[in-house]
Scaffold this motif. Sequence first.
Motif, short mmCIF file in Angstrom:
data_model
loop_
_atom_site.label_atom_id
_atom_site.label_comp_id
_atom_site.label_asym_id
_atom_site.label_seq_id
_atom_site.Cartn_x
_atom_site.Cartn_y
_atom_site.Cartn_z
N MET A 73 39.97 48.18 30.17
CA MET A 73 39.14 47.05 30.57
C MET A 73 38.88 46.09 29.40
O MET A 73 38.88 44.87 29.56
N THR A 89 30.49 38.12 41.84
CA THR A 89 30.75 39.47 41.34
C THR A 89 29.94 40.51 42.09
O THR A 89 30.43 41.60 42.40
N THR A 130 31.59 43.59 43.96
CA THR A 130 31.23 44.97 43.65
C THR A 130 30.74 45.70 44.89
O THR A 130 31.17 46.83 45.18
N VAL A 159 33.48 48.60 32.68
CA VAL A 159 33.45 47.16 32.95
C VAL A 159 32.31 46.50 32.19
O VAL A 159 32.47 45.41 31.61
N VAL A 173 29.12 39.02 35.43
CA VAL A 173 29.61 40.33 35.85
C VAL A 173 28.71 41.42 35.29
O VAL A 173 28.36 42.38 35.97
N CYS A 232 32.86 43.56 29.47
CA CYS A 232 32.24 42.25 29.65
C CYS A 232 31.37 41.88 28.46
O CYS A 232 31.32 40.72 28.05
N TYR A 273 38.99 44.00 37.52
CA TYR A 273 37.64 44.38 37.91
C TYR A 273 37.58 44.91 39.35
O TYR A 273 37.27 46.07 39.58
#
Length: 450
Positions: free
Chosen positions: A342, A34, A38, A285, A169, A289, A263
């Motif tokens: 999300m 992740t 990102t 996000v 994440v 999560c 994502y």
Amino acid sequence: MPSPAATPDSRASSLRKVVTASALGTTVEYYDFTLYATTAALVFDKIFFPDASPLVGTLAAFATYFVGYAARPLGGILFGHFGDRLGRKNILVITMLMMGLGTFAIGLLPSYGSIGIAAPLLLVLIRLIQGLGMGGEYGGGVLMALEYSPPSRQGFFTSLVHIGTPAGVLIPVGLVTALDATLPSGSYESWAWRLPFLASLLLVGVGIWIRLHITESPEFVKMRENREVHSLPVREVVTRRPGTVVLSILAKIAESGLFNIYYVVAITYVTTELDLAKGPVLLAVLIACAVECCTLPLFGALSDRIGRRKVYVAGAAFQAVLAVPFFLLMETGHFWGYVLGMTLGLGVGHGAMYGAQGALFCNLYPVNIRYTGLSVTQQFGATLGGGLSPLIGTALLSAGGGHWAWLIIYCVGVAVVSGVAATRLGAGEAPDHLTRPTSAPHLPEGTKVS
């Protein structure tokens, strides 16, 4: 290893340690991948591919991201082989070191401006090593939890391991968001992006320490004592259970692929095509999560009650319906739209599939080929799903002139394919899973065990 005479308290203590160790491994696994995703979406096009246009540079960064996924099937076969022959525990220590040290190395990697073409080439090499490690990590971690759990609660305990995914994440995105918000303008892009990569060493240290203090899976020990070890587990998986392998890979694609659409691709879409600030969508996000950390065990427990396959298929169907509303919510440009979209995608749709997945997929294979079978399913499915979806999603956005119409077809298509494939998977379904021994004898594919 809990013996037959072990007390309930000692068995519960062992189970807690195993679940914690497995969840930490999954956290490290998804922290690594992740964090890369990102940073690829935000700055890697400038650090390692500076001569390309923004969208092409992002595509190049995602192509390097895919390299890690491409190595996962090989890692799954390699470490699955040794995990089925030598045991789960030691393999899990090796795979965690490969992933965590790889992430730390990326944090030290010079930029293209410093060493030229060697920078992206070294990045590819590190991603290959990480992909091999990640290919063997998931199967062993989930199997340890499943093989320590009572059959009637396997859905719940394997879903606890899966909390490592949204946590993996949550942590890097939280670090990236905090650094971007608190440091002077331009600091994150120039040097501070390295800090979360270097910080991964802390997670690895804790994870290794815990894994060295757990014992081998009792089901594996029993299987080895009974001399049921196969000399070449992958041959048994591919030749005896080809239908199960194909269907489970297809069933995996949407869970992994749509996770990265929500994502990775959504962040790219909002920041590059809509030219909106990345801060609010990253915070959304984080919230989603955090919600999924709570919904995963709920869906895992539900799968123990009504059946793993039913929960899994429902999650796929929900995501097919969600595809258009999700991007409409992203287009609002409002924080509430990001959070709602999300949360529905990650916390509900993905949470339902992922919460039921561990027990569903593990019980497709007997103990003596389970590590290999689960790793083949997971890693080929994740490569075709999560590995390709950022490339496919970004390419479809580019082909659509920045609009998401073509992307919707992909999202709905993979959700339908995975849902239909999952309806054909009969193992792990309640109430059968409550009575079927998890260390079942090796039977021809399709044979029902009562």
